[in-house]
Design an enzyme around this catalytic site. Structure first.
Site, short mmCIF file in Angstrom:
data_model
loop_
_atom_site.label_atom_id
_atom_site.label_comp_id
_atom_site.label_asym_id
_atom_site.label_seq_id
_atom_site.Cartn_x
_atom_site.Cartn_y
_atom_site.Cartn_z
N TYR A 1 0.82 -1.14 0.02
CA TYR A 1 0.11 -0.03 -0.03
C TYR A 1 0.73 1.18 -0.09
O TYR A 1 1.89 1.10 0.70
CB TYR A 1 -1.05 0.04 1.17
CG TYR A 1 -2.08 -1.18 1.05
CD1 TYR A 1 -2.25 -1.56 0.06
CD2 TYR A 1 -3.08 -1.11 2.11
CE1 TYR A 1 -3.46 -2.44 0.05
CE2 TYR A 1 -4.09 -1.86 2.03
CZ TYR A 1 -4.24 -2.72 0.74
OH TYR A 1 -5.32 -3.72 0.73
N1 LIG Z 1 -6.98 -7.96 0.05
C1 LIG Z 1 -7.17 -7.28 -1.02
O1 LIG Z 1 -6.73 -7.67 -2.08
C2 LIG Z 1 -7.97 -6.04 -0.73
C3 LIG Z 1 -8.28 -5.13 -1.92
C4 LIG Z 1 -8.92 -4.03 -1.59
C5 LIG Z 1 -9.21 -3.54 -0.27
N2 LIG Z 1 -8.59 -4.32 0.89
C6 LIG Z 1 -8.81 -3.69 2.19
O2 LIG Z 1 -10.11 -3.48 2.55
C7 LIG Z 1 -10.39 -2.18 2.85
C8 LIG Z 1 -11.53 -1.50 2.29
O3 LIG Z 1 -11.92 -1.59 1.00
P1 LIG Z 1 -11.94 -0.04 0.01
O4 LIG Z 1 -11.06 0.78 0.73
O5 LIG Z 1 -11.36 -0.81 -1.11
O6 LIG Z 1 -13.38 0.11 -0.13
P2 LIG Z 1 -14.42 0.43 0.90
O7 LIG Z 1 -14.37 0.22 2.38
O8 LIG Z 1 -15.80 -0.23 0.11
O9 LIG Z 1 -14.76 2.06 0.65
C9 LIG Z 1 -14.05 2.94 1.36
C10 LIG Z 1 -14.39 4.26 1.14
O10 LIG Z 1 -15.84 4.50 1.18
C11 LIG Z 1 -16.10 5.77 1.64
N3 LIG Z 1 -16.61 5.68 3.01
C12 LIG Z 1 -16.07 5.30 4.18
N4 LIG Z 1 -16.91 5.39 5.29
C13 LIG Z 1 -18.05 5.97 4.71
C14 LIG Z 1 -19.40 6.09 5.10
N5 LIG Z 1 -19.72 5.86 6.43
N6 LIG Z 1 -20.33 6.60 4.16
C15 LIG Z 1 -20.06 6.73 2.93
N7 LIG Z 1 -18.78 6.56 2.44
C16 LIG Z 1 -17.95 6.06 3.40
C17 LIG Z 1 -14.70 6.50 1.85
O11 LIG Z 1 -14.34 7.18 0.71
P3 LIG Z 1 -14.57 8.80 0.66
O12 LIG Z 1 -13.47 9.20 1.65
O13 LIG Z 1 -14.11 9.24 -0.83
O14 LIG Z 1 -15.93 9.03 0.79
C18 LIG Z 1 -13.78 5.39 1.81
O15 LIG Z 1 -12.47 5.56 1.44
C19 LIG Z 1 -9.22 -1.52 2.35
O16 LIG Z 1 -8.81 -0.11 2.94
C20 LIG Z 1 -7.91 -2.37 2.45
O17 LIG Z 1 -7.40 -2.46 3.75
C21 LIG Z 1 -8.23 -5.54 0.53
#
Ligand SMILES: NC(=O)c1ccc[n+]([C@@H]2O[C@H](COP(=O)([O-])OP(=O)(O)OC[C@H]3O[C@@H](n4cnc5c(N)ncnc54)[C@H](OP(=O)(O)O)[C@@H]3O)[C@@H](O)[C@H]2O)c1
Length: 337
Positions: free
Chosen positions: A64
């Site tokens: 990351y």
């Molecule tokens: N293992 C893997 O291959 C893999 C792949 C992807 C992710 N991950 C992990 O999973 C975690 C989460 O997934 P993700 O970051 O991809 O996506 P997510 O959790 O689906 O979406 C995160 C985004 O949603 C918005 N958000 C957060 N809280 C919110 C709320 N209460 N209401 C509305 N919007 C909100 C924020 O964007 P804004 O700030 O722009 O509003 C935030 O950056 C990652 O950070 C990572 O640690 C792992």
């Protein structure tokens, strides 16, 4: 062994069920998330608020951080955690993911990466996960790396092992390989949301996790934030490639967003909390990407209630109908069968 709600370090759900974890992919990622180091104070406040509210599972990865910010997510998480009192720090679970890059080979292939991650996390590293499976493109690479991860557990370097982006078939094989050495597989992390529901389909990986006692962790539970937006007009987005994805998915996701808002209003909650609780209703711990204290508060609020069975089933139907009509997140190309 499925962790229980009362286990230290696994969050303090106010009602029974899986906890909610915090994802830190955005911390250091300029390309997708528009990271700028001037955001660090807000990220620190977000972290502190999450800990205050009982969110205790934090997910990061050694890959990351984009460009010169490579490793930034682990560095920030390590620095924020080191700033806590021991009483707050100890119950936290810091989980990283090690990337099976092509140059990481053999049983010792993760050793240096592991040491580097542990250093960036200032010594607190509780769960090491294989970031993705190489079984689709370099199947010979994976088993020696897994054996090396097993060595880390047996040598007492890390307490627990997890996997990520494994399908049902490979999960069984990996579980069996570790079990032969008496090493438990604690968790599996896969993409799981209402816009990527495959893991909870009848033949999905969730059933294998239940059978083998592996904790299921749902990444991108809000579909990169899309499921946290109210229905109606496409919201403006300032940062990069997410805009293209949102534009494509926006018309098809409206029935889901309307259902999230309606169900949320019945629980005095917002749609994002319903989307997180749909993962929990399927026995998975959502790890939601957080960047602000307000988002930490919204995530923690979801722990106070659960979906009814009817609500979950209604959302299941909408999710699988949307997926069948092509309204779904892109699959991770590194997820194995
Ligand atoms: N293992 C893997 O291959 C893999 C792949 C992807 C992710 N991950 C992990 O999973 C975690 C989460 O997934 P993700 O970051 O991809 O996506 P997510 O959790 O689906 O979406 C995160 C985004 O949603 C918005 N958000 C957060 N809280 C919110 C709320 N209460 N209401 C509305 N919007 C909100 C924020 O964007 P804004 O700030 O722009 O509003 C935030 O950056 C990652 O950070 C990572 O640690 C792992």
């Amino acid at each position: 062994m499925v962790p229980q709600a009362s286990d230290p370090g696994l969050g303090e759900p106010l009602v029974e069920g899986p906890g909610i974890g915090v994802g830190t992919w955005a911390w250091g990622n300029q390309f997708l998330w528009g990271y700028d180091p001037r955001q660090d104070a807000t990220l620190a406040a977000c972290f502190r608020r999450a800990v205050q509210l009982g969110l205790s599972f934090f997910d990061t990865a050694d890959s990351y951080g984009t460009g010169r910010w490579q490793g930034r997510s682990e560095q920030l998480l390590g620095a924020f955690t080191a700033g806590l009192d021991p009483a707050q720090r100890l119950p936290l679970t810091l989980a990283t993911k090690l990337a099976p890059f092509p140059w990481r080979l053999g049983r010792g292939g993760f050793r240096r990466a592991f040491e580097a991650s542990r250093l960036r996390l200032r010594g607190k590293l509780d769960l090491v996960q294989l970031h993705w499976s190489t079984s689709r493109y370099a199947p010979w690479q994976e088993d020696p790396l897994l054996d090396g991860l097993g060595d880390l557990v047996q040598q007492g370097e890390v307490a627990a092992l997890g996997m990520s982006n494994l399908g049902p078939q490979r999960l069984r094989q990996v579980h069996g390989r570790l079990a032969q050495r008496g090493i438990p597989l604690r968790s599996l992390q896969v993409q799981l949301s209402l816009l990527c529901p495959g893991a909870v389909a009848g033949d999905g990986v969730a059933a294998v996790c239940r059978e083998l006692g592996i904790e299921l962790i749902a990444y991108s539970p809000l579909a990169l934030g899309l499921l946290g937006r109210p229905p109606g007009r496409l919201p403006p987005l300032t940062t990069g490639p997410r805009r293209l994805l949102w534009r494509r998915l926006w018309p098809g996701v409206q029935p889901l967003l309307e259902a999230l808002a309606r169900i949320g209003s019945l629980h005095g909650a917002t749609g994002d909390a319903v989307a997180l609780n749909w993962c929990r209703a399927h026995g998975a711990r959502p790890i939601v990407g957080l960047r602000t204290p307000a988002q930490a508060e919204q995530a923690a609020a979801a722990l106070a209630w659960r979906l009814s069975l009817n609500e979950r089933q209604e959302l299941d139907q909408l999710a699988f109908a949307a997926a069948a009509a092509g309204t779904r997140m892109p699959a991770n190309p590194f997820e194995s069968a």
